[in-house]
Design an enzyme around this catalytic site. Sequence first.
Site, mmCIF file in Angstrom:
data_model
loop_
_atom_site.group_PDB
_atom_site.id
_atom_site.type_symbol
_atom_site.label_atom_id
_atom_site.label_comp_id
_atom_site.label_asym_id
_atom_site.label_seq_id
_atom_site.Cartn_x
_atom_site.Cartn_y
_atom_site.Cartn_z
ATOM 1 N N SER A 75 -9.995 20.016 -36.462
ATOM 2 C CA SER A 75 -11.394 20.262 -36.069
ATOM 3 C C SER A 75 -11.526 21.196 -34.869
ATOM 4 C CB SER A 75 -12.123 18.937 -35.805
ATOM 5 O OG SER A 75 -12.157 18.164 -36.990
ATOM 6 N N GLU A 105 -1.592 16.707 -45.211
ATOM 7 C CA GLU A 105 -2.126 16.563 -46.577
ATOM 8 C C GLU A 105 -0.993 16.573 -47.594
ATOM 9 O OE1 GLU A 105 -5.013 19.732 -46.263
ATOM 10 O OE2 GLU A 105 -6.186 18.489 -44.889
ATOM 11 N N GLY A 114 -8.396 24.951 -39.816
ATOM 12 C CA GLY A 114 -8.726 24.748 -41.228
ATOM 13 C C GLY A 114 -10.130 25.245 -41.525
ATOM 14 N N GLY A 115 -11.080 24.305 -41.567
ATOM 15 C CA GLY A 115 -12.455 24.631 -41.947
ATOM 16 C C GLY A 115 -13.025 25.852 -41.235
ATOM 17 N N ASN A 149 -5.601 28.152 -41.746
ATOM 18 C CA ASN A 149 -5.090 27.430 -42.920
ATOM 19 C C ASN A 149 -6.253 27.315 -43.901
ATOM 20 O OD1 ASN A 149 -4.097 25.676 -44.797
ATOM 21 N ND2 ASN A 149 -3.900 23.920 -43.396
ATOM 22 N N TRP A 150 -6.235 28.178 -44.902
ATOM 23 C CA TRP A 150 -7.374 28.215 -45.828
ATOM 24 C C TRP A 150 -7.331 27.088 -46.854
ATOM 25 C CZ3 TRP A 150 -8.196 34.143 -47.231
ATOM 26 C CH2 TRP A 150 -8.480 34.845 -46.049
ATOM 27 N N LYS A 151 -6.227 26.351 -46.867
ATOM 28 C CA LYS A 151 -6.072 25.221 -47.799
ATOM 29 C C LYS A 151 -6.339 25.687 -49.234
ATOM 30 C CE LYS A 151 -6.915 22.066 -44.040
ATOM 31 N NZ LYS A 151 -7.278 20.729 -43.583
ATOM 32 N N GLU A 169 -1.058 18.174 -35.145
ATOM 33 C CA GLU A 169 -2.305 17.943 -35.877
ATOM 34 C C GLU A 169 -2.522 16.446 -36.052
ATOM 35 O OE1 GLU A 169 -3.536 21.663 -38.222
ATOM 36 O OE2 GLU A 169 -2.423 20.355 -39.560
ATOM 37 N N GLY A 212 -10.316 17.824 -40.338
ATOM 38 C CA GLY A 212 -11.485 17.823 -41.209
ATOM 39 C C GLY A 212 -12.528 16.778 -40.853
ATOM 40 N N HIS A 245 2.511 19.775 -43.530
ATOM 41 C CA HIS A 245 1.108 19.442 -43.276
ATOM 42 C C HIS A 245 0.828 18.012 -43.734
ATOM 43 C CE1 HIS A 245 -3.239 19.457 -43.414
ATOM 44 N NE2 HIS A 245 -3.198 20.502 -42.611
HETATM 45 P P1 PGA Z 1 -9.453 21.433 -39.796
HETATM 46 O O1 PGA Z 1 -7.985 21.483 -40.466
HETATM 47 O O2 PGA Z 1 -9.501 22.540 -38.777
HETATM 48 O O3 PGA Z 1 -10.401 21.657 -40.944
HETATM 49 O O4 PGA Z 1 -9.600 20.094 -39.164
HETATM 50 C C1 PGA Z 1 -6.845 21.800 -39.721
HETATM 51 C C2 PGA Z 1 -5.632 21.717 -40.608
HETATM 52 O O5 PGA Z 1 -5.598 20.828 -41.488
HETATM 53 O O6 PGA Z 1 -4.685 22.515 -40.486
#
Ligand code: PGA
Length: 254
Positions: free
Chosen positions: A215, A100, A236-237, A9-11, A170, A176, A98
Amino acid sequence: MRQYLIAGNWKMNTDPVEAAELAAEIAALLSARPPDDNVSVALCPPFTSLVSAGAKLKESKALLGAQNCHHEAAGAFTGEIAAPMLAALGCTYVILGHSERRRYCGESDSDIRQKIAAAMAAGLTPIYCVGETLEERQAEQTLTVIERQLRRGLDSIALPDASRLVVAYEPVWAIGSGLAASAEQAQEVHAFIRAELGAMYGEKSESILLLYGGSMKASNAPALLAKPDVNGGLIGGASLDANTFVAIAQACGS
Ligand code: PGA
């Protein structure tokens, strides 16, 4: 054989040029050191980078996914992107629900349910995200929250076969934060999700892929992925670094 999916997930990261570079780097690593055949890989760049990243994946094992879609197939919805448009670009997956988007865009379970229906109608496989906040976990509400998100988000959604739905657990506090759920915490919730899906969809729920997200990195992936109900990760990250991302894919089944 156990199946896995590792999805990045490159956001809101990467412009079209950067996305093409990252996708090419990942594609090259996947072809030099291919993960096992039972491991699928997906990259979910921002809308504006789907074409450039997708072009680098043509010869690769990695599939393309988007991060959101609208619930209508077309119409007067300025600034929105419809599921059939994503399918036409070659997307296989779309991340929906998600945390967010729940938090910053006010998406409710019923909004997300409509998006899941639209995605499926367009032939996309939704990666439906569920998860509790820290306050909810501390109040021992985790399973209640997950149950509500699953029941509402998937209300009257028919599932022709298990490959048409992916669920990502999640925990909001893990996203994050650098602090992933422990493998035991993840397994407990994944087993609960599996049982809930079993009540909704019967036997085919056993093959629905359940991803852990929050994470996840190369160091904690092996323990998480070894748990019986963890079928992969939504990263994500760590998905923005090609070596780390591919190392996570290689940790499946190891
Ligand atoms: P993260 O994000 O790996 O940076 O914690 C995961 C996500 O939000 O899908």
